[in-house]
Design a protein around this motif. Structure first.
Motif, short mmCIF file in Angstrom:
data_model
loop_
_atom_site.label_atom_id
_atom_site.label_comp_id
_atom_site.label_asym_id
_atom_site.label_seq_id
_atom_site.Cartn_x
_atom_site.Cartn_y
_atom_site.Cartn_z
N ALA A 1 0.84 -1.21 0.00
CA ALA A 1 0.00 0.00 0.00
C ALA A 1 0.87 1.25 0.00
O ALA A 1 0.57 2.23 -0.71
CB ALA A 1 -0.94 0.00 1.20
N GLY A 2 1.96 1.24 0.76
CA GLY A 2 2.87 2.38 0.78
C GLY A 2 3.53 2.60 -0.57
O GLY A 2 3.68 3.74 -1.03
N LEU A 3 3.93 1.51 -1.22
CA LEU A 3 4.56 1.62 -2.53
C LEU A 3 3.57 2.12 -3.58
O LEU A 3 3.90 2.97 -4.41
CB LEU A 3 5.16 0.27 -2.95
CG LEU A 3 6.33 -0.21 -2.09
CD1 LEU A 3 6.69 -1.64 -2.45
CD2 LEU A 3 7.53 0.71 -2.23
N VAL A 4 2.34 1.62 -3.54
CA VAL A 4 1.32 2.07 -4.48
C VAL A 4 1.00 3.56 -4.24
O VAL A 4 0.80 4.32 -5.20
CB VAL A 4 0.05 1.20 -4.41
CG1 VAL A 4 -1.10 1.81 -5.20
CG2 VAL A 4 0.36 -0.21 -4.92
N ALA A 5 1.01 3.99 -2.99
CA ALA A 5 0.79 5.40 -2.69
C ALA A 5 1.89 6.26 -3.31
O ALA A 5 1.63 7.34 -3.85
CB ALA A 5 0.72 5.62 -1.18
N LYS A 6 3.13 5.76 -3.27
CA LYS A 6 4.25 6.48 -3.91
C LYS A 6 4.05 6.54 -5.43
O LYS A 6 4.26 7.58 -6.05
CB LYS A 6 5.58 5.80 -3.62
CG LYS A 6 6.02 5.87 -2.19
CD LYS A 6 6.68 7.18 -1.90
CE LYS A 6 7.27 7.15 -0.51
NZ LYS A 6 7.67 8.45 -0.06
N ILE A 7 3.65 5.42 -6.02
CA ILE A 7 3.40 5.38 -7.47
C ILE A 7 2.30 6.38 -7.83
O ILE A 7 2.45 7.16 -8.77
CB ILE A 7 3.03 3.95 -7.92
CG1 ILE A 7 4.25 3.03 -7.79
CG2 ILE A 7 2.48 3.94 -9.35
CD1 ILE A 7 3.93 1.54 -7.89
N ASP A 8 1.24 6.39 -7.06
CA ASP A 8 0.13 7.31 -7.31
C ASP A 8 0.61 8.76 -7.22
O ASP A 8 0.27 9.59 -8.07
CB ASP A 8 -0.99 7.05 -6.31
CG ASP A 8 -2.21 7.90 -6.58
OD1 ASP A 8 -2.72 7.89 -7.71
OD2 ASP A 8 -2.67 8.59 -5.64
N ARG A 9 1.40 9.07 -6.21
CA ARG A 9 1.92 10.43 -6.04
C ARG A 9 2.78 10.85 -7.23
O ARG A 9 2.66 11.96 -7.74
CB ARG A 9 2.72 10.54 -4.75
CG ARG A 9 3.12 11.98 -4.44
CD ARG A 9 3.80 12.16 -3.10
NE ARG A 9 3.14 11.38 -2.07
CZ ARG A 9 3.80 10.63 -1.19
NH1 ARG A 9 5.11 10.58 -1.20
NH2 ARG A 9 3.14 9.94 -0.27
N ILE A 10 3.62 9.94 -7.70
CA ILE A 10 4.48 10.24 -8.86
C ILE A 10 3.64 10.49 -10.10
O ILE A 10 3.88 11.46 -10.84
CB ILE A 10 5.48 9.09 -9.11
CG1 ILE A 10 6.49 9.02 -7.96
CG2 ILE A 10 6.18 9.25 -10.45
CD1 ILE A 10 7.27 7.72 -7.91
N VAL A 11 2.65 9.65 -10.33
CA VAL A 11 1.77 9.80 -11.51
C VAL A 11 1.08 11.15 -11.45
O VAL A 11 1.02 11.88 -12.45
CB VAL A 11 0.76 8.64 -11.59
CG1 VAL A 11 -0.33 8.91 -12.62
CG2 VAL A 11 1.48 7.33 -11.90
N ARG A 12 0.59 11.52 -10.28
CA ARG A 12 -0.11 12.81 -10.13
C ARG A 12 0.84 14.00 -10.29
O ARG A 12 0.51 14.97 -10.98
CB ARG A 12 -0.82 12.89 -8.79
CG ARG A 12 -2.01 11.96 -8.68
CD ARG A 12 -2.60 12.00 -7.25
NE ARG A 12 -3.56 10.96 -7.05
CZ ARG A 12 -4.85 11.09 -7.31
NH1 ARG A 12 -5.32 12.21 -7.81
NH2 ARG A 12 -5.67 10.09 -7.08
N GLU A 13 2.00 13.91 -9.64
CA GLU A 13 2.97 15.01 -9.72
C GLU A 13 3.45 15.24 -11.14
O GLU A 13 3.65 16.38 -11.56
CB GLU A 13 4.17 14.75 -8.81
CG GLU A 13 3.87 14.93 -7.33
CD GLU A 13 5.02 14.51 -6.43
OE1 GLU A 13 6.05 13.98 -6.92
OE2 GLU A 13 4.87 14.69 -5.20
#
Length: 94
Positions: free
Chosen positions: A19-31
């Motif tokens: 979940a933490g890794l997916v949250a990082k992926i999501d943040r990168i995609v959004r940024e």
């Protein structure tokens, strides 16, 4: 704690890391303002899988594969192992 452990999810520790890794992926995609299609192309998967993963359906991905997605999105991944300072040793995504 671990919300996944609290609700009885099997292998809750692994699920928390994922979940933490997916949250990082999501943040990168959004940024980076990537579309899901562009993110999918970068990660080598199709858009529906990106949609599902970012929507919380990531149980089928290994921690290693999620780390590889982060690298594919242009981020370095560093794994650090050190003695615990106090209390119980733990895994975390920083």
């Amino acid at each position: 704690g671990n919300v996944f452990e609290d609700i009885g999810v099997p292998e809750s520790g692994d699920h928390m890391i994922k979940a933490g890794l997916v949250a990082k992926i999501d943040r990168i995609v959004r940024e980076r303002k990537l579309t899901q299609s562009a993110a999918a192309e970068a990660m080598g998967i199709d858009q529906p899988k990106v949609s599902a993963m970012l929507g919380g359906h990531f149980r089928g991905y290994s921690v290693e594969r999620l780390l590889r997605f982060l690298v594919a999105l242009g981020h370095d991944v560093e794994i650090s192992v050190r003695p615990r300072k106090r209390g119980t040793a733990r895994l975390r995504v920083a």
